[in-house]
Design an enzyme around this catalytic site. Structure first.
Site, short mmCIF file in Angstrom:
data_model
loop_
_atom_site.label_atom_id
_atom_site.label_comp_id
_atom_site.label_asym_id
_atom_site.label_seq_id
_atom_site.Cartn_x
_atom_site.Cartn_y
_atom_site.Cartn_z
N HIS A 183 0.84 -1.20 0.00
CA HIS A 183 0.00 0.00 0.00
C HIS A 183 0.87 1.25 0.00
CE1 HIS A 183 -2.66 -2.95 2.29
NE2 HIS A 183 -3.45 -2.60 1.30
N LYS A 225 -0.82 -6.56 -7.96
CA LYS A 225 -1.09 -7.75 -7.13
C LYS A 225 -2.50 -8.27 -7.41
CE LYS A 225 -1.26 -10.28 -3.25
NZ LYS A 225 -2.39 -9.91 -2.46
N SER A 252 0.63 -9.01 1.66
CA SER A 252 -0.83 -9.00 1.68
C SER A 252 -1.30 -8.86 3.13
CB SER A 252 -1.36 -10.31 1.10
OG SER A 252 -2.72 -10.47 1.45
P1 AMP Z 1 -6.42 -3.90 -0.38
O1 AMP Z 1 -6.24 -3.12 0.88
O2 AMP Z 1 -6.02 -5.32 -0.27
O3 AMP Z 1 -7.77 -3.68 -1.01
O4 AMP Z 1 -5.39 -3.27 -1.40
C1 AMP Z 1 -5.43 -1.89 -1.74
C2 AMP Z 1 -4.54 -1.69 -2.93
O5 AMP Z 1 -3.21 -2.06 -2.62
C3 AMP Z 1 -4.97 -2.52 -4.14
O6 AMP Z 1 -4.85 -1.73 -5.31
C4 AMP Z 1 -3.97 -3.64 -4.13
O7 AMP Z 1 -3.74 -4.19 -5.40
C5 AMP Z 1 -2.73 -2.93 -3.60
N1 AMP Z 1 -1.78 -3.91 -3.05
C6 AMP Z 1 -2.04 -4.85 -2.12
N2 AMP Z 1 -0.95 -5.62 -1.90
C7 AMP Z 1 0.02 -5.14 -2.73
C8 AMP Z 1 1.37 -5.51 -2.98
N3 AMP Z 1 1.95 -6.52 -2.34
N4 AMP Z 1 2.06 -4.79 -3.89
C9 AMP Z 1 1.47 -3.76 -4.56
N5 AMP Z 1 0.20 -3.36 -4.37
C10 AMP Z 1 -0.52 -4.05 -3.46
#
Ligand code: AMP
Length: 280
Positions: free
Chosen positions: A35, A147, A183
């Site tokens: 993030h 991701k 993650s």
């Molecule tokens: P989330 O909180 O899981 O909904 O993720 C929010 C954003 O962060 C989304 O656009 C995800 O694709 C991105 N994201 C999550 N994990 C990663 C990672 N390891 N590398 C790059 N972006 C990420």
């Protein structure tokens, strides 16, 4: 950094900045370096940076982890502030959905494969909340991680279809030193599962190496990746798929840009990872 909790207040704050460029990073919180990489990119490219933390019930199925999704607002606020966020939007579910929705969004392409197969309605929930968030924040640019490659492809189609005036920017996957994609759900892994989890990425790299050595048959690459995951992890494979990217259509031979993606279920966490197979 200002923390804002209601859609109305956020919308008014953002409107006041309409002559400046606004970069927006939507998240579900429990922030990590993945993030942060998006927040930093947004910081570099815009006058104002807004981020949101919202675990959106609409994109979770009945047997999924909405209730138990990890949350830590104090930690998230620190990370967001350090990354240069100006406005952190943390709405409650009741402020985002004060009454039953009378409108639904439905994606008709790019959603019947990969995670869409086992998570019916998931991407409809994603584009519904994004419509709301884009209307609230009114960003010039929005940042998403590679991701969630299918999510990025769906969002690109949705923004293009509806002429939403926001530039969608994809950003590379940030990994742990052993290759595991960062993650929020990695905290669900047991110690032994955490040891095995980097094999997802190793298997993807193995597939990529075969491809670079001339293997153009997607079925053979899929089998090789599956075999490696089965051999080195106790997880259950949800899918290993190769599809054109970003169209997400089946390919008989690898003659254009393709996504090689995996999803593996461990006891309490379902992990996803992917890489892009580029043709020269
Ligand atoms: P989330 O909180 O899981 O909904 O993720 C929010 C954003 O962060 C989304 O656009 C995800 O694709 C991105 N994201 C999550 N994990 C990663 C990672 N390891 N590398 C790059 N972006 C990420």
């Amino acid at each position: 950094m200002e923390i804002i909790r209601t859609p109305r207040e956020m919308q008014l704050k953002m409107k006041a900045h309409c002559t400046k460029s606004i970069g927006f990073v939507p998240t579900m919180g429990y922030l990590h370096e993945g993030h942060v990489s998006l927040l930093q990119k947004a910081r570099k490219e815009n006058d104002i940076v807004a981020a949101s933390i919202f675990v959106n019930p609409l994109q979770f199925g009945p047997n999924e982890d909405f209730e138990s999704y990890p949350r830590d607002e104090a930690h998230d606020s620190k990370l967001a502030e350090a990354a240069g966020v100006d406005y952190l939007f943390i709405p409650s579910v009741s402020s985002m959905y004060p009454h039953e929705m009378k409108t639904t969004m439905h994606m008709t392409k790019r959603t019947d494969v990969l995670c869409g197969k086992t998570r019916p309605g998931h991407f409809d929930g994603v584009v519904t909340v994004l419509t709301k968030l884009f209307n609230i924040v009114q960003p010039d640019r929005a940042y998403f991680g590679q991701k969630d490659a299918q999510q990025l492809a769906v969002i690109q189609a949705f923004v293009e279809d509806l002429n939403i005036p926001v530039e969608i920017i994809g950003s590379p996957i940030i990994r742990e030193s052993d290759g595991l994609a960062k993650s929020s759900r990695n905290v669900y892994l047991s110690e032994s599962e955490r040891q095995e989890a980097p094999w997802l990425y190793k298997a993807l790299l193995h597939g990529e190496a075969l491809f670079k050595n001339g293997e153009k048959n997607p079925h053979k690459l899929i089998s090789a990746v599956e075999e490696m995951i089965k051999k080195h992890t106790a997880g259950t494979i949800d899918y290993v798929e190769i599809l054109s990217y970003p169209e997400l259509e089946t390919m008989q031979t690898l003659n254009e840009r393709a996504l090689l993606a995996v999803a593996v279920k461990f006891s309490k966490a379902r992990l996803i990872d992917n890489l892009i197979l580029e043709t020269e």
